[in-house]
Enzyme design. Structure first.
Site, short mmCIF file in Angstrom:
data_model
loop_
_atom_site.label_atom_id
_atom_site.label_comp_id
_atom_site.label_asym_id
_atom_site.label_seq_id
_atom_site.Cartn_x
_atom_site.Cartn_y
_atom_site.Cartn_z
N ASP A 24 0.83 -1.20 0.00
CA ASP A 24 0.00 0.00 0.00
C ASP A 24 0.87 1.25 0.00
OD1 ASP A 24 -2.09 -1.74 0.19
OD2 ASP A 24 -2.38 -1.49 2.35
N LYS A 67 -6.54 11.79 10.98
CA LYS A 67 -6.25 10.94 9.81
C LYS A 67 -7.20 11.21 8.64
CE LYS A 67 -5.87 6.19 8.14
NZ LYS A 67 -5.88 4.75 8.46
N ASP A 127 -4.87 2.18 -4.87
CA ASP A 127 -3.45 2.38 -4.57
C ASP A 127 -2.89 1.26 -3.70
OD1 ASP A 127 -4.85 3.00 -2.31
OD2 ASP A 127 -3.78 4.86 -1.86
#
Length: 1320
Positions: free
Chosen positions: A849, A918, A1110
């Protein structure tokens, strides 16, 4: 003990001095099918040792029995990890330009407007499909007469072929004379015949046994450049037709052989599953939910052993459509079991009654339509008769049976949608029903298109795809040309929304008249028990978000039944994984499933994107995009049977387990409060709570059904490999087409899936498998060696999880992704117990990742060294965590402000965690607004202990400001790039073509103004802003932002007048959305480009590859090679000056566009600086002359070039024509014709220039003299001339220009090659 990173750098130094040759590809992965060949490596060997933790783990190594030789392991490792890095070169970007959309012009007398044109086209198509050929011809001639220019574009050969085919297949006898006459008229309409044209005529004459005429048509076909072989491959010819034309072919070419028959249709299910039966979701009568039952029927095709895989895949696709039809048939034939107990009648009993009544009503309506067509009106309502002329042909497309069931099931399916409790919005329901009718008819027509030649051609393409030859550009281009000649060319116009609404309305009205529910009641006079017939559906109005909208309500008795027996989606087939390689993408609308029509891009409400896609394909620009998607579809998957057994065991317990929802029980109403009858508040609260309880139960039931579908598919494919065909969204991001079961699904789907191909782990692969488990367990913020050590420290829990997943300690359930964790536990256990993990054949995908992938691209674009360090683009000994970095920066900021006495900072000090920031950090790079970010942080603060609930809102606003400030400080380069993208998009969206502006007056051309409505200058400009932001990715994929202010249109239907948005009608762009969406969309397009480049690079390296945006997946033994490919492709992508290329494309694409600017009029004698215009400039004089000769209201004049009211005020970047200035708020008189009125906005106007400090003393006499020279008098107050005069504003147009690009920082993207944690 050395760190992993230090070991890696030492290994690289050693490898850089190595000059030996390496094997290019592994034996079993050579694309061409030939033997592997050795090639000299001119550069350093790029085999990364980035995870050689084996040197650190001597004390932890697994005992290897003597029977496993070390030479075998060495050979495996050497073979598996040799890879020569090939330099990647991107082709130069080629810009595709098409004419910009034009706003809807005022309709000329007798000419159809754009929306009317699409309606007439749909009517013409329906008439051809239902045999009303005379009416279809009349519509065609009328369109050509009134809209000749439009018909030159829309009236292509596909439309003409539809007419000729309808004549050749007319009932009761073909109209060959009319067909030939139409063929002869093609020249008149400037259309050339294609292969399908000749195939239609030849087939028709052959069926009439007119071989001589068929022969003549074949000769004409050959003169037009088509061959007999191409005729055989035409999809319009079926098996019987091909047999009948052979004698005619032999008359021309006697040597031609007869074709073999298609295939044996005899189907004998012979295979049975060895897995436990799945206990299906049950309905209220303890029967399997029909959706699950029909899913099983569809999957029965997998048990047909007498077919090869290709033929089995064809049958599977056919049964996907047949499954939807079976559902209709099942519901149609459902008969109630207890007719006498109306109060407990199941849903299927009502469906049967409604179906019978509605079917009869539809037949009666068709008779009324026929009467109107024959001019025998049986109604006194002239308007209704006109409507019947419009919707009548569409009611004939399907049988009354299907029309009835589709209407009923669509209305039930939409219940509780759109925020309407026990009902739905009228517009959504009516358009939904119309679209379902359209989709079902198209599906019926699609199943008729197949023949032997097309079958053989697709098999040949699959062979080329399977052996890798199709990845050669030359081979792909040749096959593309051949496929395009054979591709079905049917004319199928899309129904406009108004047509869908009218068809849905008449069917819904008929249903509302005949659908009843039986409700037990009591006669108020006799007190006897009776049963009343109450309408099941009724129309009403209610307010939603301040607007009065029409709704269709469902009786609460039916809503209660639906909460237990939900009606699943029908008509649209639930497409399944494929048994063979997907059909490769040879064109933009030819790939994926074998029979199902697919388009490479998911386009919604953006016809312009479709046009650009088509043009790019025609210019041969999309081959690399096709290649990348084919690589993703080429990956062969299998079901992890050990995980499946555990899933089945957990499912059949009926209990909640591992995110599998529990089986739902009966929902009991809450007890009524004591004051239920006396307190309105208590009663309302009880009703609301019970409604929520039932809604939650319905949602839970739907989740259970969704898991049921996934398990059924996994069980059916347990013994077969599977493939997932892919397409992409408008930004280029790839997605699997099968919706229910794929690797982009939830944790359960991913845990059930593994690669079908197995590869030996090797030392490095075993290490990566351990790292993968640590990542899944949440231990992913540590070094690679620490993650590998984590797995070794938990071997007992891993073994217990693998051996006793249900009855053991259930350690695996603690993971964030439990089912993937279980699969990896089983894999590690099996590898260790095999005796030699390095030779164990592994199939579990290992993920790599990116670190906040959007910020990685921003840092590379801007050369931002500080940002690059935060997102692991530069080498480091341990992974950097950008979210923790932002959290620490915010904490330091709070500490400083708390020391200064800021109360909010004092309350938050010590409470800022990674979790709080986050989501905001992650979405900030994708354009999250301040309001959206505040909501994110507010939700996190609610979960944080020690923060008073009444303070959360205020603190979230304060904290969001600090988070944004910290991100801006940490990622200055990213912020500068983001601002440039947003400003460029704003200018593009506000621009207009030069032809729109009158160069003499600097105003919109008079001919473009809508004379029917009074327009201010601002409205006239807004109507001409049609320019979308369009750019080209490094893979030459053109991308069009779809955001427009879709025109609202009033559609009168039987039920109500609807206001609908028509995406087919050209509409002005939404400036705000174009601006705010461009930065994230641009980054998404780069992310997608990197993924497709990596996919191609991995297949060239012989890897198995999959991606979830991704997150990139491959075998454990190949992780290092994949990491090398990822770095190589990222460097190749960003070695191009992407921002400079984008700027150059914008300047070229929009070079003939003008952008509105606001200039400050310099006072006489004042120096004309940047962003100013001289008081005697010629443009001012032209504008004055225009205003002196016309009379306009002050309001109109003052509203020129107003900012978009929907666009938030933001600080614009400096332009070439003016610096950043603030808004001027000079007062004016509405009745005065002063100079001020001509050149200034009103008091409430917002502009992008700062004039707050532009107040200059001027000589009064000189100023007054200049004013008199322009024919105006200065405004006086109290008889005295003003001592200070505010500068006026002049609104004009300049050729569009773009801000200078931000300076690029010192970060060199080549550093990514040495970063161990770029992807990890």
């Amino acid at each position: 003990m050395l760190s992993v990173a230090a070991t890696l750098r030492g290994s690289r130094a050693t490898l850089s001095r190595t000059t030996r040759q390496t094997t290019a590809f592994r034996n079993n992965a050579t694309l061409s099918g030939s033997k592997p060949r050795s090639s000299p490596s001119s550069s350093r060997l790029t085999n990364r040792l980035h995870s050689t933790v084996a040197t650190e783990e001597a004390s932890q190594s697994i005992h290897v029995p003597p029977s496993i030789s070390s030479s075998l392991r060495a050979e495996a490792n050497s073979t598996l990890h040799s890879y020569t890095l090939k330099p990647t070169r991107l082709e130069p970007i080629r810009i595709v330009c098409l004419p910009e959309l034009k706003p809807s012009e005022p309709r000329e007398a007798g000419k159809f407007a754009e929306h009317q044109l699409s309606e007439q086209m749909a009517i013409m198509y329906a008439c051809l499909s239902t045999g009303e050929l005379d009416r279809a011809r009349r519509v065609f001639l009328l369109l050509h007469k009134n809209n000749p220019e439009d018909m030159l574009v829309l009236g292509d050969i596909k439309m003409h072929n539809s007419f000729m085919e309808s004549y050749m297949t007319a009932e009761p006898s073909p109209k060959t004379k009319e067909a030939l006459k139409w063929f002869e008229s093609l020249t008149k309409y400037k259309v050339k015949p294609d292969l399908t044209t000749f195939a239609i005529l030849i087939k028709g004459f052959i069926r009439l046994d007119s071989k001589h005429t068929a022969k003549v048509m074949m000769m004409e076909m050959q003169k037009a450049g088509f061959t007999i072989d191409e005729l055989r491959q035409c999809p319009n010819l079926h098996g019987d037709d091909l047999e009948k034309i052979e004698p005619v072919i032999r008359m021309l070419q006697p040597e031609q052989a007869k074709l073999s028959p298609f295939m044996d249709d005899k189907l004998i299910p012979t295979k049975t599953s060895t897995f436990a039966e799945v206990i299906p979701v049950k309905n209220s009568k303890n029967e399997p939910v029909i959706g699950v039952k029909l899913m099983r029927n569809t999957l029965d095709a997998l048990a047909l052993d007498n077919l090869d895989l290709y033929e089995k895949q064809l049958k599977l696709e056919e049964r996907s459509y047949e499954s939807a039809l079976d559902k209709l048939e099942h519901d149609r034939s459902s008969i109630p079991d207890q007719l006498n107990q109306m109060n407990v009648k199941p849903l299927k009993g009502y469906l049967w009654q409604w179906h019978q009544a509605l079917k009869a009503s539809i037949k009666l309506e068709l008779k009324r339509v026929e009467a109107v067509m024959e001019k025998r009106s049986i109604s006194d309502d002239v308007t209704l008769d006109k409507d019947r002329m419009l919707y009548g042909p569409f009611l004939k497309l399907l049988s009354p049976d299907k029309m009835s069931i589709i209407t009923i099931l669509e209305l039930l399916r939409l219940n509780n949608s759109g925020g309407i409790i026990e009902g739905m919005k009228s517009a959504r329901a009516l358009i939904g029903i119309g679209k379902a009718i359209e989709s079902e008819y198209n599906a019926e027509q699609m199943t008729k298109k197949s023949n032997k030649a097309l079958f053989d051609q697709r098999v040949n393409v699959h062979e080329l795809y399977g052996n890798g030859r199709l990845f050669s550009m030359a081979v792909r281009k040749a096959e593309t040309k051949r496929s395009e000649a054979m591709h079905p060319t049917d004319w199928t116009p899309v129904w406009p929304e108004s047509t869908r609404a009218k068809v849905g309305s008449v069917l819904t009205t008929l249903l509302m008249d005949c659908a009843k529910v039986q409700i037990p009641s009591f006669d108020p006079e006799t007190n006897e028990r009776i049963v009343e017939d109450i309408p099941a559906f009724y129309h009403a109005y209610q307010y939603s978000k301040g607007q009065r909208i029409g709704v269709i309500k469902v009786h609460n008795h039916i809503s209660e039944i639906l909460s237990k027996e939900p009606v699943g989606a029908v008509i649209h087939p639930r497409l399944l994984p494929m048994l063979i390689h997907p059909r490769p993408w040879l064109t933009y609308n030819n790939g994926g499933y074998l029979n199902a029509q697919s388009i490479i891009m998911r386009i919604r409400h953006c016809p312009q994107q479709y046009d650009y896609l088509k043009k790019a394909h025609e210019e041969g620009l999309l081959y690399r995009v096709y290649n990348g998607l084919d690589v993703l579809g080429r990956t062969r998957w299998a079901v992890n049977k050990k995980v499946l057994n555990t899933v089945l065991e957990a499912w059949n317990t009926g209990k909640e387990f591992g995110k599998i929802p529990a089986a739902a029980g009966e929902v009991e109403e809450l007890p009524k409060p004591d004051d239920y009858e006396t307190s309105t508040k208590a009663k309302s609260k009880w009703i609301a709570e019970n409604r929520k309880l039932k809604l939650d139960a319905k949602n839970h039931h739907s989740l259970r059904c969704d898991v049921n579908y996934k398990i059924e598919i996994a069980r059916a494919f347990a013994d077969d490999p599977m493939y997932f065909p892919h397409n992409m969204d408008f930004r280029g991001r790839a997605y699997p087409i099968p919706p229910l079961f794929n690797h982009l699904g939830n944790d359960l789907c991913r845990g059930l899936l593994m690669f079908d191909e197995a590869k030996p782990l090797g030392a490095k692969g075993f290490t990566w498998l351990k790292i993968h488990l640590a990542n899944l367990a949440g231990f992913d913020k540590h070094s690679l060696s620490a993650r590998a050590q984590f797995t070794m420290d938990h071997l007992d829990e891993i073994f217990d999880s693998a051996d006793k997943p249900m009855d053991g300690n259930r350690w695996w359930l603690k993971a964030e992704d439990p089912w993937q964790c279980l699969a990896t536990c089983i894999e590690i256990t099996d590898a260790i117990r095999s005796g030699d993990p390095e030779t164990f054949m592994s199939r579990v995908p290992v993920h790599q990742d990116g670190t906040c992938n959007g910020l990685q691209h921003y840092a590379a674009l801007g050369g931002d060294m500080a940002g690059a360090q935060q997102v692991n683009l530069v080498p480091s000994d341990s992974p950097q965590d950008v979210y923790s970095g932002v959290a620490r920066a915010v904490e330091r900021m709070l500490e400083t402000q708390a020391a200064s006495g800021v109360e909010a900072a004092q309350m938050l000090v010590g409470k800022i965690s990674r979790k709080i920031v986050k989501q905001t950090v992650m979405t900030n790079v994708y354009g999250v607004t301040f309001i959206g970010a505040r909501a994110q942080i507010e939700n996190r603060l609610k979960e944080t202990p020690g923060i008073p609930e009444d303070q959360v809102r205020g603190l979230s606003t304060y904290l969001t400001q600090q988070v944004f400030a910290s991100i801006g400080e940490m990622f200055t380069g990213a912020r500068a790039i983001q601002d440039w993208l947003a400003e460029s998009a704003r200018r593009i969206a506000k621009s207009v073509p030069k032809s729109v502006v009158n160069p003499e007056t600097d105003e919109i051309q008079e001919s473009l103004l809508n004379k029917r409505k009074k327009q201010t200058s601002k409205q006239a400009i807004a109507d001409q802003q049609m320019t979308s932001v369009i750019w080209t990715t490094p893979l030459n994929l053109p991308i069009v932002q779809p955001y427009r202010k879709m025109e609202h249109k009033q559609v009168r239907t039987n039920l109500q007048s609807l206001t609908i948005k028509d995406p087919s009608q050209a509409s002005p762009v939404n400036v705000q959305k174009q601006r705010t969406a461009f930065p994230p969309n641009f980054i998404h397009s780069l992310d997608a480009t990197h993924m497709l480049m990596s996919a191609t690079g991995c297949v060239e390296a012989g890897l198995t590859f999959a991606s979830v945006h991704d997150s990139y997946w491959t075998h454990a033994c190949d992780v290092e090679i994949m990491n090398e490919v990822l770095r190589n492709q990222f460097i190749a992508l960003h070695s191009n000056n992407i921002m400079k290329n984008l700027q150059a494309e914008f300047m070229e694409r929009y070079k003939d566009y003008l952008y509105p600017v606001t200039l400050v009029i310099a006072n006489p004698g004042e120096e004309v600086g940047e962003g100013m215009i001289a008081w005697d400039d010629e443009r001012l004089r032209r504008r004055y002359t225009k205003h002196d000769s016309t009379t306009m209201s002050a309001d109109e004049e003052s509203s020129e070039f107003l900012a978009d009211p929907a666009e938030p005020l933001d600080e614009s970047m400096s332009t070439d024509s003016g610096k950043k200035t603030r808004k001027s708020r000079a007062s004016k008189s509405g009745s005065s014709k002063s100079l001020e009125n001509v050149f200034e906005f009103g008091d409430d106007e917002e502009d992008e220039h700062d004039l707050s400090n532009v107040m200059i003393d001027e000589d009064e006499e000189e100023l007054e003299a200049e004013a008199r020279a322009m024919g105006k008098a200065l405004r006086k107050k109290g008889g005295a001339i003003k001592k200070k005069a505010a500068n006026k504003l002049f609104h004009s147009w300049d050729p569009i220009s773009f801000p200078p690009l931000p300076d690029k920082g010192e970060f060199d993207v080549r550093n990514v090659a040495e970063s161990d944690y770029f992807f990890s």
